[in-house]
Design a protein around this motif. Structure first.
Motif, PDB file in Angstrom:
ATOM      1  N   ARG A 110      -2.686   3.189  -5.560  1.00 10.03           N
ATOM      2  CA  ARG A 110      -1.486   2.414  -5.822  1.00 10.03           C
ATOM      3  C   ARG A 110      -1.769   0.925  -6.026  1.00 10.03           C
ATOM      4  N   ASN A 111      -0.720   0.136  -6.100  1.00  6.26           N
ATOM      5  CA  ASN A 111      -0.782  -1.286  -6.440  1.00  6.26           C
ATOM      6  C   ASN A 111      -0.842  -2.180  -5.200  1.00  6.26           C
ATOM      7  N   LEU A 112      -1.875  -2.020  -4.387  1.00 13.15           N
ATOM      8  CA  LEU A 112      -1.992  -2.818  -3.173  1.00 13.15           C
ATOM      9  C   LEU A 112      -2.119  -4.307  -3.487  1.00 13.15           C
ATOM     10  N   GLY A 113      -2.772  -4.622  -4.584  1.00 11.43           N
ATOM     11  CA  GLY A 113      -2.968  -6.020  -4.932  1.00 11.43           C
ATOM     12  C   GLY A 113      -1.667  -6.761  -5.168  1.00 11.43           C
ATOM     13  N   ASP A 114      -0.626  -6.062  -5.613  1.00 11.50           N
ATOM     14  CA  ASP A 114       0.667  -6.715  -5.842  1.00 11.50           C
ATOM     15  C   ASP A 114       1.248  -7.258  -4.535  1.00 11.50           C
ATOM     16  N   VAL A 115       1.022  -6.546  -3.444  1.00 13.82           N
ATOM     17  CA  VAL A 115       1.541  -6.980  -2.145  1.00 13.82           C
ATOM     18  C   VAL A 115       0.810  -8.240  -1.691  1.00 13.82           C
ATOM     19  N   VAL A 116      -0.510  -8.244  -1.834  1.00 15.01           N
ATOM     20  CA  VAL A 116      -1.301  -9.409  -1.452  1.00 15.01           C
ATOM     21  C   VAL A 116      -0.920 -10.623  -2.306  1.00 15.01           C
ATOM     22  N   ASN A 117      -0.746 -10.408  -3.605  1.00 12.50           N
ATOM     23  CA  ASN A 117      -0.366 -11.513  -4.487  1.00 12.50           C
ATOM     24  C   ASN A 117       0.970 -12.111  -4.090  1.00 12.50           C
ATOM     25  N   ARG A 118       1.925 -11.272  -3.688  1.00 15.64           N
ATOM     26  CA  ARG A 118       3.232 -11.773  -3.272  1.00 15.64           C
ATOM     27  C   ARG A 118       3.100 -12.631  -2.014  1.00 15.64           C
ATOM     28  N   GLN A 119       2.278 -12.194  -1.078  1.00 14.97           N
ATOM     29  CA  GLN A 119       2.074 -12.963   0.146  1.00 14.97           C
ATOM     30  C   GLN A 119       1.477 -14.334  -0.162  1.00 14.97           C
ATOM     31  N   GLN A 120       0.594 -14.388  -1.124  1.00 14.52           N
ATOM     32  CA  GLN A 120      -0.089 -15.632  -1.449  1.00 14.52           C
ATOM     33  C   GLN A 120       0.771 -16.605  -2.253  1.00 14.52           C
ATOM     34  N   GLU A 121       1.933 -16.135  -2.701  1.00 16.26           N
ATOM     35  CA  GLU A 121       2.836 -17.021  -3.436  1.00 16.26           C
ATOM     36  C   GLU A 121       3.584 -17.987  -2.523  1.00 16.26           C
ATOM     37  N   ASP A 122       3.531 -17.802  -1.231  1.00 15.70           N
ATOM     38  CA  ASP A 122       4.243 -18.622  -0.242  1.00 15.70           C
ATOM     39  C   ASP A 122       5.760 -18.469  -0.320  1.00 15.70           C
ATOM     40  N   ARG A 123       6.218 -17.488  -1.081  1.00 18.25           N
ATOM     41  CA  ARG A 123       7.664 -17.262  -1.171  1.00 18.25           C
ATOM     42  C   ARG A 123       8.156 -16.437   0.014  1.00 18.25           C
ATOM     43  N   ALA A 124       7.298 -15.540   0.483  1.00 20.49           N
ATOM     44  CA  ALA A 124       7.698 -14.616   1.537  1.00 20.49           C
ATOM     45  C   ALA A 124       6.854 -14.822   2.784  1.00 20.49           C
ATOM     46  N   ASP A 125       7.441 -14.497   3.935  1.00 16.11           N
ATOM     47  CA  ASP A 125       6.710 -14.530   5.196  1.00 16.11           C
ATOM     48  C   ASP A 125       5.958 -13.227   5.432  1.00 16.11           C
ATOM     49  N   ALA A 126       6.346 -12.180   4.703  1.00 18.83           N
ATOM     50  CA  ALA A 126       5.687 -10.882   4.794  1.00 18.83           C
ATOM     51  C   ALA A 126       6.055 -10.093   3.539  1.00 18.83           C
ATOM     52  N   ALA A 127       5.252  -9.104   3.232  1.00 15.26           N
ATOM     53  CA  ALA A 127       5.543  -8.223   2.101  1.00 15.26           C
ATOM     54  C   ALA A 127       5.049  -6.823   2.447  1.00 15.26           C
ATOM     55  N   PHE A 128       5.844  -5.824   2.092  1.00 14.53           N
ATOM     56  CA  PHE A 128       5.503  -4.434   2.415  1.00 14.53           C
ATOM     57  C   PHE A 128       5.460  -3.606   1.143  1.00 14.53           C
ATOM     58  N   LEU A 129       4.489  -2.706   1.054  1.00 13.12           N
ATOM     59  CA  LEU A 129       4.508  -1.696   0.003  1.00 13.12           C
ATOM     60  C   LEU A 129       5.440  -0.581   0.456  1.00 13.12           C
ATOM     61  N   VAL A 130       6.419  -0.249  -0.372  1.00 14.71           N
ATOM     62  CA  VAL A 130       7.447   0.719   0.020  1.00 14.71           C
ATOM     63  C   VAL A 130       7.571   1.798  -1.051  1.00 14.71           C
ATOM     64  N   GLU A 131       8.110   2.923  -0.662  1.00 18.31           N
ATOM     65  CA  GLU A 131       8.341   4.004  -1.625  1.00 18.31           C
ATOM     66  C   GLU A 131       9.635   4.738  -1.296  1.00 18.31           C
ATOM     67  N   GLU A 132      10.185   5.374  -2.315  1.00 18.73           N
ATOM     68  CA  GLU A 132      11.361   6.218  -2.132  1.00 18.73           C
ATOM     69  C   GLU A 132      10.908   7.643  -1.842  1.00 18.73           C
ATOM     70  N   VAL A 133      11.562   8.270  -0.888  1.00 16.80           N
ATOM     71  CA  VAL A 133      11.295   9.665  -0.550  1.00 16.80           C
ATOM     72  C   VAL A 133      12.623  10.413  -0.570  1.00 16.80           C
ATOM     73  N   PRO A 134      12.607  11.745  -0.615  1.00 15.28           N
ATOM     74  CA  PRO A 134      13.864  12.488  -0.498  1.00 15.28           C
ATOM     75  C   PRO A 134      14.582  12.138   0.807  1.00 15.28           C
ATOM     76  N   TYR A 135      15.911  12.053   0.753  1.00 17.51           N
ATOM     77  CA  TYR A 135      16.667  11.660   1.941  1.00 17.51           C
ATOM     78  C   TYR A 135      16.352  12.544   3.147  1.00 17.51           C
ATOM     79  N   GLU A 136      16.128  13.827   2.890  1.00 19.55           N
ATOM     80  CA  GLU A 136      15.887  14.734   4.015  1.00 19.55           C
ATOM     81  C   GLU A 136      14.546  14.462   4.691  1.00 19.55           C
ATOM     82  N   GLU A 137      13.648  13.708   4.043  1.00 20.37           N
ATOM     83  CA  GLU A 137      12.354  13.376   4.632  1.00 20.37           C
ATOM     84  C   GLU A 137      12.327  11.975   5.249  1.00 20.37           C
ATOM     85  N   ALA A 138      13.324  11.161   4.940  1.00 19.42           N
ATOM     86  CA  ALA A 138      13.290   9.751   5.343  1.00 19.42           C
ATOM     87  C   ALA A 138      13.222   9.577   6.855  1.00 19.42           C
ATOM     88  N   SER A 139      13.814  10.497   7.603  1.00 18.67           N
ATOM     89  CA  SER A 139      13.853  10.347   9.058  1.00 18.67           C
ATOM     90  C   SER A 139      12.477  10.484   9.704  1.00 18.67           C
TER      91      SER A 139
END
Length: 247
Positions: A110-139
């Protein structure tokens, strides 16, 4: 950036694969899970690795020593497995800047580098790689809610009634402020110091946390069938690469 890799767990759900080894040394496609993690981190330019070890830690330390492919490794010891927030605190003495946090039992393509780049922009205090899953699996996961700007406004650990189907993936960037939040966390009903509780404290204090959508795939290797699924996916990817090269 520095990175903290969490590798202290027993992997009880992976038995019998973990009867004689720590979870992160279970092999997927002939490579230990933690080694796949290391290779991913080297690709995005990590230059300092802190590994939080616990269960059968000697096997990890003896195998990798004080460096991996020229990148120095420091070991932090979690003597009791009391949750992810507790695990992160074991690395605090070794971290003095923004850092990556990565779980040692996930296979990512996946695009791990995108998360690191966002952190280095100083815009955010943290950044997470996230994904959508079926609602029945979210729990099964830490579930996120975001605002119109893609900022995370709520994190709930394994909720019975998920506020969304957007979940954390096991790859994060933080400033050292996360350590202060982890110190404030109280034990959950499970008796553990939960990372989502620490993240919620960051949000309440006005910190900005950006959600970066995953472009690719990942498998959380929690059960033997997850290991098999990860192997199949990796082998399929390799077959596609070989076919593309042949053309």
């Amino acid at each position: 950036m520095q990175v903290v890799v969490l590798a202290a767990g027993k992997g009880t759900r992976l038995r019998p694969l973990t009867d004689d080894k720590p979870k992160v040394l279970v092999e997927v496609n002939d490579k230990p899970l933690i080694e796949d993690v290391f290779d991913n981190l080297l690709e995005i330019g990590i230059n300092d690795i802190v590994v939080v070890v616990g269960y059968q830690k000697e096997q990890i330390i003896e195998r990798y020593g004080d460096e991996y492919e020229g990148v120095p490794i420091t070991y932090a010891h979690q003597r009791e497995q009391l949750g992810l927030a507790h695990a992160i605190l074991q690395a605090e003495p070794h971290i003095d800047e923004d850092f990556v946090l990565m779980l040692g039992d996930n296979v990512f393509r996946r695009n791990l580098g995108d998360v690191v780049n966002r952190q280095q922009e100083d815009r955010a205090d943290a950044a997470f790689l996230v994904e959508e899953v079926p609602y029945e699996e979210a729990s099964r996961y830490g579930v996120l809610d975001t605002n119109e700007y893609g900022e995370i406004v709520e994190v709930v650990e394994k909720p019975d009634d998920p506020p969304s189907n957007l979940v954390m993936t096991g790859f994060y960037t933080f400033t050292p402020a996360i350590f202060h939040a982890c110190h404030l966390v109280q034990p959950s009903d499970r008796g553990e110091y939960e990372l989502p509780d620490a993240i919620d404290l960051l949000i309440q204090s006005g910190r900005t946390i950006d959600a970066i959508r995953m472009d690719g795939w990942r498998i959380d290797v929690g059960y033997p069938e997850d290991r098999e699924a990860a192997e199949e996916r990796l082998q399929d990817d390799e077959a596609v690469e070989v076919a593309a090269t042949a053309e």
